[in-house]
Design a protein around this motif. Structure first.
Motif, PDB file in Angstrom:
ATOM      1  N   HIS A   1       5.787  -8.986  23.229  1.00 29.24           N
ATOM      2  CA  HIS A   1       5.051  -8.105  24.150  1.00 29.24           C
ATOM      3  C   HIS A   1       5.706  -6.740  24.305  1.00 29.24           C
ATOM      4  N   LEU A   2       4.865  -5.731  24.420  1.00 33.23           N
ATOM      5  CA  LEU A   2       5.286  -4.392  24.844  1.00 33.23           C
ATOM      6  C   LEU A   2       4.733  -4.151  26.248  1.00 33.23           C
ATOM      7  N   LEU A   3       5.587  -3.655  27.144  1.00 30.09           N
ATOM      8  CA  LEU A   3       5.142  -3.319  28.510  1.00 30.09           C
ATOM      9  C   LEU A   3       5.566  -1.891  28.826  1.00 30.09           C
ATOM     10  N   VAL A   4       4.626  -1.083  29.312  1.00 22.98           N
ATOM     11  CA  VAL A   4       4.977   0.266  29.762  1.00 22.98           C
ATOM     12  C   VAL A   4       4.352   0.540  31.127  1.00 22.98           C
ATOM     13  N   GLU A   5       5.016   1.432  31.872  1.00 25.44           N
ATOM     14  CA  GLU A   5       4.446   1.877  33.144  1.00 25.44           C
ATOM     15  C   GLU A   5       3.545   3.071  32.868  1.00 25.44           C
ATOM     16  N   THR A   6       2.448   3.162  33.617  1.00 28.85           N
ATOM     17  CA  THR A   6       1.548   4.301  33.467  1.00 28.85           C
ATOM     18  C   THR A   6       0.990   4.637  34.845  1.00 28.85           C
ATOM     19  N   SER A   7      -0.021   5.519  34.907  1.00 30.63           N
ATOM     20  CA  SER A   7      -0.645   5.810  36.201  1.00 30.63           C
ATOM     21  C   SER A   7      -2.089   5.315  36.161  1.00 30.63           C
ATOM     22  N   VAL A   8      -2.706   5.201  37.321  1.00 32.72           N
ATOM     23  CA  VAL A   8      -4.101   4.746  37.361  1.00 32.72           C
ATOM     24  C   VAL A   8      -4.970   5.666  36.504  1.00 32.72           C
ATOM     25  N   GLU A   9      -4.788   6.980  36.660  1.00 34.13           N
ATOM     26  CA  GLU A   9      -5.631   7.933  35.914  1.00 34.13           C
ATOM     27  C   GLU A   9      -5.417   7.811  34.417  1.00 34.13           C
ATOM     28  N   GLN A  10      -4.179   7.574  34.022  1.00 32.39           N
ATOM     29  CA  GLN A  10      -3.875   7.509  32.589  1.00 32.39           C
ATOM     30  C   GLN A  10      -4.215   6.148  31.979  1.00 32.39           C
ATOM     31  N   SER A  11      -4.464   5.144  32.831  1.00 37.15           N
ATOM     32  CA  SER A  11      -4.516   3.773  32.315  1.00 37.15           C
ATOM     33  C   SER A  11      -5.614   3.519  31.260  1.00 37.15           C
ATOM     34  N   PRO A  12      -6.826   4.110  31.365  1.00 35.12           N
ATOM     35  CA  PRO A  12      -7.804   3.855  30.296  1.00 35.12           C
ATOM     36  C   PRO A  12      -7.289   4.331  28.930  1.00 35.12           C
ATOM     37  N   GLU A  13      -6.662   5.514  28.925  1.00 38.45           N
ATOM     38  CA  GLU A  13      -6.138   6.043  27.651  1.00 38.45           C
ATOM     39  C   GLU A  13      -4.915   5.229  27.193  1.00 38.45           C
ATOM     40  N   SER A  14      -4.101   4.769  28.157  1.00 39.27           N
ATOM     41  CA  SER A  14      -2.946   3.933  27.782  1.00 39.27           C
ATOM     42  C   SER A  14      -3.431   2.658  27.089  1.00 39.27           C
ATOM     43  N   LEU A  15      -4.479   2.048  27.646  1.00 38.03           N
ATOM     44  CA  LEU A  15      -5.034   0.829  27.029  1.00 38.03           C
ATOM     45  C   LEU A  15      -5.497   1.123  25.614  1.00 38.03           C
ATOM     46  N   SER A  16      -6.194   2.248  25.450  1.00 42.94           N
ATOM     47  CA  SER A  16      -6.726   2.579  24.124  1.00 42.94           C
ATOM     48  C   SER A  16      -5.584   2.861  23.123  1.00 42.94           C
ATOM     49  N   ILE A  17      -4.487   3.455  23.625  1.00 50.36           N
ATOM     50  CA  ILE A  17      -3.319   3.698  22.755  1.00 50.36           C
ATOM     51  C   ILE A  17      -2.766   2.354  22.244  1.00 50.36           C
ATOM     52  N   PHE A  18      -2.676   1.379  23.137  1.00 46.22           N
ATOM     53  CA  PHE A  18      -2.160   0.053  22.750  1.00 46.22           C
ATOM     54  C   PHE A  18      -3.089  -0.613  21.730  1.00 46.22           C
ATOM     55  N   GLU A  19      -4.404  -0.521  21.993  1.00 47.44           N
ATOM     56  CA  GLU A  19      -5.374  -1.167  21.089  1.00 47.44           C
ATOM     57  C   GLU A  19      -5.325  -0.493  19.715  1.00 47.44           C
ATOM     58  N   THR A  20      -5.212   0.819  19.704  1.00 45.69           N
ATOM     59  CA  THR A  20      -5.135   1.552  18.432  1.00 45.69           C
ATOM     60  C   THR A  20      -3.910   1.114  17.633  1.00 45.69           C
ATOM     61  N   ALA A  21      -2.839   0.792  18.358  1.00 44.28           N
ATOM     62  CA  ALA A  21      -1.608   0.349  17.678  1.00 44.28           C
ATOM     63  C   ALA A  21      -1.727  -1.101  17.197  1.00 44.28           C
ATOM     64  N   GLY A  22      -2.836  -1.766  17.526  1.00 40.14           N
ATOM     65  CA  GLY A  22      -3.036  -3.143  17.056  1.00 40.14           C
ATOM     66  C   GLY A  22      -2.551  -4.195  18.038  1.00 40.14           C
ATOM     67  N   LEU A  23      -2.275  -3.773  19.284  1.00 39.50           N
ATOM     68  CA  LEU A  23      -1.812  -4.731  20.293  1.00 39.50           C
ATOM     69  C   LEU A  23      -3.004  -5.199  21.134  1.00 39.50           C
ATOM     70  N   THR A  24      -2.959  -6.437  21.581  1.00 36.15           N
ATOM     71  CA  THR A  24      -3.987  -6.950  22.490  1.00 36.15           C
ATOM     72  C   THR A  24      -3.549  -6.585  23.896  1.00 36.15           C
ATOM     73  N   ALA A  25      -4.297  -5.660  24.527  1.00 29.90           N
ATOM     74  CA  ALA A  25      -3.764  -5.017  25.737  1.00 29.90           C
ATOM     75  C   ALA A  25      -4.513  -5.404  27.001  1.00 29.90           C
ATOM     76  N   ARG A  26      -3.771  -5.383  28.113  1.00 30.76           N
ATOM     77  CA  ARG A  26      -4.380  -5.571  29.433  1.00 30.76           C
ATOM     78  C   ARG A  26      -3.556  -4.791  30.451  1.00 30.76           C
ATOM     79  N   LEU A  27      -4.195  -4.555  31.622  1.00 26.76           N
ATOM     80  CA  LEU A  27      -3.526  -3.815  32.703  1.00 26.76           C
ATOM     81  C   LEU A  27      -3.109  -4.781  33.793  1.00 26.76           C
ATOM     82  N   GLN A  28      -2.033  -4.444  34.492  1.00 28.95           N
ATOM     83  CA  GLN A  28      -1.640  -5.163  35.709  1.00 28.95           C
ATOM     84  C   GLN A  28      -1.341  -4.102  36.748  1.00 28.95           C
ATOM     85  N   ARG A  29      -1.779  -4.361  37.981  1.00 27.64           N
ATOM     86  CA  ARG A  29      -1.552  -3.362  39.016  1.00 27.64           C
ATOM     87  C   ARG A  29      -0.962  -4.012  40.257  1.00 27.64           C
ATOM     88  N   CYS A  30      -0.033  -3.309  40.902  1.00 30.26           N
ATOM     89  CA  CYS A  30       0.513  -3.741  42.193  1.00 30.26           C
ATOM     90  C   CYS A  30       0.200  -2.626  43.192  1.00 30.26           C
TER      91      CYS A  30
END
Ligand SMILES: C[S@@+](CC[C@H](N)C(=O)[O-])C[C@H]1O[C@@H](n2cnc3c(N)ncnc32)[C@H](O)[C@@H]1O
Length: 251
Positions: free
Chosen positions: A207-236
């Motif tokens: 697994h790869l885990l990175v911190e991001t912001s709510v606003e950036q999170s859609p693009e962060s997800l797409s970056i992970f998917e483009t890299a070939g990772l199966t991605a999901r978000l977690q929020r606290c």
């Protein structure tokens, strides 16, 4: 004026707590006076104390090193939930090494941490006495023998968009290195680099885990998917923390 009043007048929200910590840290009243004056100038409390609290532990942090944030405890907790004893964990862009040290404090793992800044590497070596701490540009810092073997790769990269740095609190913008904050025009330059190379370093199922912001999170997800990772978000919500987790499914 007493210490609490001086701190409050300077805008410290937790003036009582800070006064107690600074008083405990000073060995003479002259030293306390200097510490309070420096705090009033805006120097981060953690840089004056020489430590920051992270998940209940004291992490060494020196001037010029990013102060680990409370929200990043969530990143460490999510990494801990995915980590098993004996696995290989990498804390990339480790700063003082708080995330890697926090994982290693709970689970018996082989931990590697890396940062480009010598001051951060020196702190991480103090916080990870039994870990392997490397200096260099992202993955170039890591031993090549780790390729394809990393189970958990956790990376709190710089992710502030360049033109937002001027809006950050003075403590961060004036006393933390620019290199610890600046994520490029949309803040995601480092996430793109880290995600793109992650499949070369992760073990199958890792697994790869990175911190991001709510606003950036859609693009962060797409970056992970483009890299070939199966991605999901977690929020606290309590800690205003958002992280992206990506699993490397291909062997
Ligand atoms: C947001 S700080 C996070 C530090 C630490 N992980 C934490 O959460 O406290 C980002 C870190 O990335 C490091 N960094 C910046 N550019 C880097 C690069 N090219 N390679 C490795 N580390 C880098 C900075 O020195 C800084 O310590």
């Amino acid at each position: 004026m007493d210490v609490i009043a001086r701190l409050r007048a300077a805008g410290c929200v937790f003036a009582e707590d800070e006064a107690r910590l600074l008083t405990d840290a000073a060995t003479t009243s002259a030293e306390l006076d200097v510490l309070v004056a420096r705090r009033v100038e805006g120097i981060p409390l953690e840089h004056l104390l020489g430590w920051a609290e992270f998940r209940g532990a004291r992490m060494a942090v020196a001037p010029g090193v990013f102060v680990p944030r409370r929200r990043t405890e969530f990143l460490a907790e999510q990494a801990i939930a995915l980590t098993r004893p004996g696995q290989i964990v990498v804390d990339l862009c480790c700063g003082c090494g708080a995330v890697g040290a926090s994982i290693a404090a709970e689970i018996d793992v082989e931990v590697h941490a890396a940062d480009i800044e010598p001051a951060a590497v020196a702190c991480a070596r103090r916080n990870l006495p039994d870990g392997h701490v490397h200096q260099g540009d992202l993955y170039a810092a890591l031993p090549p023998s780790l390729r394809g073997r990393v189970d958990v790769l956790v990376s709190n990269v710089p992710y502030v968009p360049t033109d937002r740095i001027a809006m950050m609190p003075p403590e961060a913008r004036a006393h933390e290195p620019h290199s610890a904050l600046d994520g490029g025009p949309d803040g995601l330059d480092f996430q793109r680099r880290v995600a793109a190379e992650a499949p070369d370093w992760l073990a199958p199922g890792g697994h790869l885990l990175v911190e991001t912001s709510v606003e950036q999170s859609p693009e962060s997800l797409s970056i992970f998917e483009t890299a070939g990772l199966t991605a999901r978000l977690q929020r606290c919500a309590d800690r205003e923390a958002t992280i992206v987790l990506g699993r490397h499914d291909r062997g």
